[in-house]
Motif scaffolding. Sequence first.
Motif, PDB file in Angstrom:
ATOM      1  N   PHE A   1     -38.786  50.198 -31.391  1.00 60.90           N
ATOM      2  CA  PHE A   1     -38.384  51.577 -31.100  1.00 60.90           C
ATOM      3  C   PHE A   1     -36.919  51.614 -30.677  1.00 60.90           C
ATOM      4  CE2 PHE A   1     -37.742  55.403 -28.708  1.00 60.90           C
ATOM      5  CZ  PHE A   1     -38.583  56.338 -29.260  1.00 60.90           C
ATOM      6  N   THR A   2     -36.517  50.712 -29.796  1.00 59.39           N
ATOM      7  CA  THR A   2     -35.140  50.704 -29.295  1.00 59.39           C
ATOM      8  C   THR A   2     -34.149  50.362 -30.398  1.00 59.39           C
ATOM      9  OG1 THR A   2     -35.947  50.046 -27.105  1.00 59.39           O
ATOM     10  CG2 THR A   2     -33.611  49.711 -27.570  1.00 59.39           C
ATOM     11  N   VAL A   3     -34.456  49.334 -31.193  1.00 61.77           N
ATOM     12  CA  VAL A   3     -33.551  48.949 -32.285  1.00 61.77           C
ATOM     13  C   VAL A   3     -33.434  50.077 -33.301  1.00 61.77           C
ATOM     14  CG1 VAL A   3     -33.248  47.356 -34.223  1.00 61.77           C
ATOM     15  CG2 VAL A   3     -33.953  46.484 -31.985  1.00 61.77           C
ATOM     16  N   SER A   4     -34.559  50.681 -33.677  1.00 61.17           N
ATOM     17  CA  SER A   4     -34.538  51.796 -34.630  1.00 61.17           C
ATOM     18  C   SER A   4     -33.755  52.975 -34.072  1.00 61.17           C
ATOM     19  CB  SER A   4     -35.972  52.213 -34.968  1.00 61.17           C
ATOM     20  OG  SER A   4     -35.982  53.287 -35.881  1.00 61.17           O
ATOM     21  N   SER A   5     -33.856  53.189 -32.756  1.00 65.63           N
ATOM     22  CA  SER A   5     -33.160  54.306 -32.126  1.00 65.63           C
ATOM     23  C   SER A   5     -31.656  54.085 -32.088  1.00 65.63           C
ATOM     24  CB  SER A   5     -33.693  54.509 -30.703  1.00 65.63           C
ATOM     25  OG  SER A   5     -32.963  55.503 -30.018  1.00 65.63           O
ATOM     26  N   LEU A   6     -31.216  52.861 -31.778  1.00 69.55           N
ATOM     27  CA  LEU A   6     -29.793  52.622 -31.595  1.00 69.55           C
ATOM     28  C   LEU A   6     -29.060  52.392 -32.915  1.00 69.55           C
ATOM     29  CD1 LEU A   6     -29.663  50.453 -28.356  1.00 69.55           C
ATOM     30  CD2 LEU A   6     -29.457  52.911 -28.648  1.00 69.55           C
ATOM     31  N   ILE A   7     -29.672  51.720 -33.875  1.00 68.79           N
ATOM     32  CA  ILE A   7     -28.972  51.502 -35.141  1.00 68.79           C
ATOM     33  C   ILE A   7     -28.832  52.804 -35.927  1.00 68.79           C
ATOM     34  CG2 ILE A   7     -30.980  50.951 -36.587  1.00 68.79           C
ATOM     35  CD1 ILE A   7     -29.249  48.750 -37.875  1.00 68.79           C
ATOM     36  N   THR A   8     -29.771  53.723 -35.743  1.00 71.52           N
ATOM     37  CA  THR A   8     -29.657  55.036 -36.385  1.00 71.52           C
ATOM     38  C   THR A   8     -28.867  56.016 -35.524  1.00 71.52           C
ATOM     39  OG1 THR A   8     -31.756  55.780 -35.431  1.00 71.52           O
ATOM     40  CG2 THR A   8     -31.833  54.735 -37.601  1.00 71.52           C
ATOM     41  N   THR A   9     -28.441  55.549 -34.347  1.00 67.83           N
ATOM     42  CA  THR A   9     -27.673  56.343 -33.376  1.00 67.83           C
ATOM     43  C   THR A   9     -28.448  57.558 -32.894  1.00 67.83           C
ATOM     44  OG1 THR A   9     -26.505  57.754 -34.987  1.00 67.83           O
ATOM     45  CG2 THR A   9     -25.549  55.602 -34.532  1.00 67.83           C
TER      46      THR A   9
ATOM     47  N   THR B   1     -32.155  41.187 -21.248  1.00 70.49           N
ATOM     48  CA  THR B   1     -31.315  39.991 -21.156  1.00 70.49           C
ATOM     49  C   THR B   1     -29.927  40.244 -21.752  1.00 70.49           C
ATOM     50  OG1 THR B   1     -32.079  39.159 -23.287  1.00 70.49           O
ATOM     51  CG2 THR B   1     -33.370  38.533 -21.343  1.00 70.49           C
ATOM     52  N   PRO B   2     -28.928  39.452 -21.359  1.00 74.25           N
ATOM     53  CA  PRO B   2     -27.587  39.623 -21.947  1.00 74.25           C
ATOM     54  C   PRO B   2     -27.578  39.496 -23.469  1.00 74.25           C
ATOM     55  CG  PRO B   2     -27.468  38.250 -19.986  1.00 74.25           C
ATOM     56  CD  PRO B   2     -28.933  38.466 -20.258  1.00 74.25           C
ATOM     57  N   LEU B   3     -28.393  38.575 -24.026  1.00 73.92           N
ATOM     58  CA  LEU B   3     -28.456  38.448 -25.486  1.00 73.92           C
ATOM     59  C   LEU B   3     -28.953  39.731 -26.126  1.00 73.92           C
ATOM     60  CD1 LEU B   3     -28.370  36.874 -28.138  1.00 73.92           C
ATOM     61  CD2 LEU B   3     -30.666  35.999 -27.608  1.00 73.92           C
ATOM     62  N   ALA B   4     -30.014  40.309 -25.552  1.00 74.57           N
ATOM     63  CA  ALA B   4     -30.584  41.541 -26.104  1.00 74.57           C
ATOM     64  C   ALA B   4     -29.581  42.683 -26.030  1.00 74.57           C
ATOM     65  CB  ALA B   4     -31.864  41.905 -25.361  1.00 74.57           C
TER      66      ALA B   4
ATOM     67  N   ILE C   1     -25.481  46.371 -28.559  1.00 76.79           N
ATOM     68  CA  ILE C   1     -24.113  46.878 -28.677  1.00 76.79           C
ATOM     69  C   ILE C   1     -23.602  46.692 -30.106  1.00 76.79           C
ATOM     70  CG2 ILE C   1     -21.726  46.423 -28.030  1.00 76.79           C
ATOM     71  CD1 ILE C   1     -23.031  48.096 -26.001  1.00 76.79           C
ATOM     72  N   ILE C   2     -23.926  45.546 -30.713  1.00 80.05           N
ATOM     73  CA  ILE C   2     -23.455  45.267 -32.082  1.00 80.05           C
ATOM     74  C   ILE C   2     -24.032  46.269 -33.071  1.00 80.05           C
ATOM     75  CG2 ILE C   2     -23.579  43.604 -33.973  1.00 80.05           C
ATOM     76  CD1 ILE C   2     -23.386  41.379 -31.876  1.00 80.05           C
ATOM     77  N   ILE C   3     -25.347  46.535 -32.982  1.00 85.62           N
ATOM     78  CA  ILE C   3     -25.936  47.479 -33.943  1.00 85.62           C
ATOM     79  C   ILE C   3     -25.500  48.912 -33.656  1.00 85.62           C
ATOM     80  CG2 ILE C   3     -27.912  45.972 -34.386  1.00 85.62           C
ATOM     81  CD1 ILE C   3     -29.603  47.793 -32.644  1.00 85.62           C
ATOM     82  N   MET C   4     -25.047  49.193 -32.418  1.00 85.17           N
ATOM     83  CA  MET C   4     -24.466  50.503 -32.151  1.00 85.17           C
ATOM     84  C   MET C   4     -23.246  50.739 -33.040  1.00 85.17           C
ATOM     85  SD  MET C   4     -24.455  51.000 -28.013  1.00 85.17           S
ATOM     86  CE  MET C   4     -25.949  51.136 -27.024  1.00 85.17           C
ATOM     87  N   PHE C   5     -22.431  49.703 -33.201  1.00 84.76           N
ATOM     88  CA  PHE C   5     -21.229  49.829 -34.027  1.00 84.76           C
ATOM     89  C   PHE C   5     -21.575  49.837 -35.517  1.00 84.76           C
ATOM     90  CE2 PHE C   5     -19.251  48.419 -30.084  1.00 84.76           C
ATOM     91  CZ  PHE C   5     -18.111  49.207 -30.049  1.00 84.76           C
ATOM     92  N   ILE C   6     -22.556  49.048 -35.919  1.00 84.68           N
ATOM     93  CA  ILE C   6     -22.915  48.999 -37.343  1.00 84.68           C
ATOM     94  C   ILE C   6     -23.406  50.354 -37.822  1.00 84.68           C
ATOM     95  CG2 ILE C   6     -24.485  47.985 -39.035  1.00 84.68           C
ATOM     96  CD1 ILE C   6     -24.380  45.409 -37.433  1.00 84.68           C
ATOM     97  N   GLY C   7     -24.364  50.932 -37.096  1.00 88.09           N
ATOM     98  CA  GLY C   7     -24.865  52.254 -37.449  1.00 88.09           C
ATOM     99  C   GLY C   7     -25.822  52.242 -38.625  1.00 88.09           C
TER     100      GLY C   7
ATOM    101  N   VAL D   1     -17.762  54.909 -24.368  1.00 95.88           N
ATOM    102  CA  VAL D   1     -16.955  55.239 -25.543  1.00 95.88           C
ATOM    103  C   VAL D   1     -17.692  54.836 -26.821  1.00 95.88           C
ATOM    104  CG1 VAL D   1     -14.771  54.841 -26.721  1.00 95.88           C
ATOM    105  CG2 VAL D   1     -14.824  55.002 -24.234  1.00 95.88           C
ATOM    106  N   ALA D   2     -18.336  53.662 -26.810  1.00 98.87           N
ATOM    107  CA  ALA D   2     -19.095  53.226 -27.983  1.00 98.87           C
ATOM    108  C   ALA D   2     -20.252  54.173 -28.275  1.00 98.87           C
ATOM    109  CB  ALA D   2     -19.620  51.810 -27.767  1.00 98.87           C
ATOM    110  N   ALA D   3     -20.903  54.657 -27.212  1.00100.41           N
ATOM    111  CA  ALA D   3     -22.044  55.553 -27.395  1.00100.41           C
ATOM    112  C   ALA D   3     -21.635  56.916 -27.918  1.00100.41           C
ATOM    113  CB  ALA D   3     -22.800  55.709 -26.081  1.00100.41           C
ATOM    114  N   THR D   4     -20.422  57.360 -27.581  1.00104.01           N
ATOM    115  CA  THR D   4     -19.983  58.694 -28.018  1.00104.01           C
ATOM    116  C   THR D   4     -19.317  58.663 -29.387  1.00104.01           C
ATOM    117  OG1 THR D   4     -17.998  58.353 -26.661  1.00104.01           O
ATOM    118  CG2 THR D   4     -19.787  59.679 -25.718  1.00104.01           C
TER     119      THR D   4
END
Length: 552
Positions: free
Chosen positions: A304-312, A324-327, A332-338, A423-426
């Motif tokens: 759910f979280t990955v689907s939510s963030l990669i689709t913004t 965890t820091p890895l998670a 953050i990386i998939i936030m930028f990929i979109g 800033v990344a989120a907006t």
Amino acid sequence: MNLRAVLYVLGQVCKAEAAFLLLPMICAICYQEYNVALIYFLVALLCLGLGLLLTWGRKSMGRFRAREGMAATGLAWILMSILGSLPFILAGEISNPIDAFFETVSGFTTTGSTIIPDLSTISHGSLFWRSFTHWIGGMGVLVFLLALLPSTSAKFMNLMIAESPGPDVSKLVPKVKDTAKTLYMMYIGLTLIQIVFLLLAGMPLFDTLCLTMGTAGTGGFAVRPNGFDDYTMLQQGIIAIFMMLFGINFSFYFLMLRRKWKQAFHMEEVLTYIGIILVVTFVIVLSVRDRFPDLWQAIHHVFFTVSSLITTTGYATVDFNLWTPLARTLLIIIMFIGACAGSTGGGIKVSRFNVMVKGIKKEFRNLLHPGLVEKVHMDGKPIAHETVRAINVFLAIYLIVFVSVLLVVTIDGKNLVTNFSAVAATINNIGPGLGDVGPMSTFAGFSNVAKLALSFAMLAGRLELLPIILLLVPAMWQGTHRITKRDLSERKEEWEHSHARKEEPDAPWAGEQQNSSDSTGTPPPVARHVRIPEEEDDPEVAARRRSRRIAG
């Protein structure tokens, strides 16, 4: 700059927003919130009056180039946000005008960042309006207008190019109006399917409508103070799947409808997008497995979280700020990929990363084999050099805007994680970030200056940077510009029209055709050999006509 054409588009946008505001008014009446309903009605009248004023007497628009398309798009989204914030201010639900503007921009840009700490203080009408702005902004209000305007022509393709997400915008069908209709038919179809599934899963009607509009537009506004805690895992799973589906390029669904199965399932961007979701979900599940009672719940919440963030989209069932820091790094990386280009999702887009990676591989091969001549390919087709150059320019502008907004936000003195993720989120139109702007927090702690900077980032991110950035360029508004071959051909066409008028005095010139009429309201006859500029032909026919004129 053809200001007449820009004002005409702004007027049509105001009329459309007046119609949109009637839906939250009806919702408020259903919940007996009559004062709120009256406010939405008055704001709708204001939008309608402003729209009529801007379009009064503007039957012809003249030339509508890329410059006018960019200006009209950028100004339209700013005007929509200003007018859309008025109900929050007049109803007293958001007293600070900048906060109301931030909330409305967040809605229209499908970001989902909020400054409201307690949703229980917001009326049902305003909750519906917040979610409805997601649905409007998901596909784009200008694309909506292109589907409805009776005389939409090929020159309005500049509006679709300026508003639609992705590195390359093309027509699904020959006519721009039919392309806009096709996009909205698929958009409405997926929306209705999700509504049916959520209702069958037992979700209340109001929540179903609001969350579906947020999912379709990949927004993220919640409608309950507890967020998603009150919903079952089945309901959450349906939303997670549809978030992923709305992040897919709509060309995929178009090919499916045309029964071009092989071509659809061989789209590199879609395959990469699904692959990223599966890989990131698998790695994060391994990283946070011990934080959940069983493996199934870990898979459910992580997907759910990955689907939510990669689709913004920005919906959240758990506080991933505690993972965890890895998670958190992967998130953050998939936030930028979109999501995919041509979808309702935000971010840099999977297609741009595909082209960028292939371009790097090509450069490596050129270094090893200097005499090698090679082009970057996508879906078996070569990508034009102009597209590759546009992607490089986009990434450069993206970095400049990101750093500029980050410098402004840091004035508030918050920590680096909060500022960077805000800033990344907006700019990627996601919604929640990390630190003080995590999924269980709001953006209310920022100053007014920082909120305006983040609002600028949301608008720039939703409109692919250029329509907003170009509004700040003085050359955008200057009347003179570099003369191109197209300008010369247009001037030659005007010269031919003027000579045709002199030869046949009874037949009006095409430039006067739109404003001339007799006392009965019937337009005068037009000479058959005089071509009216507003009557657009097929693009190929127009190209051949221009080539013949140049050759002559």
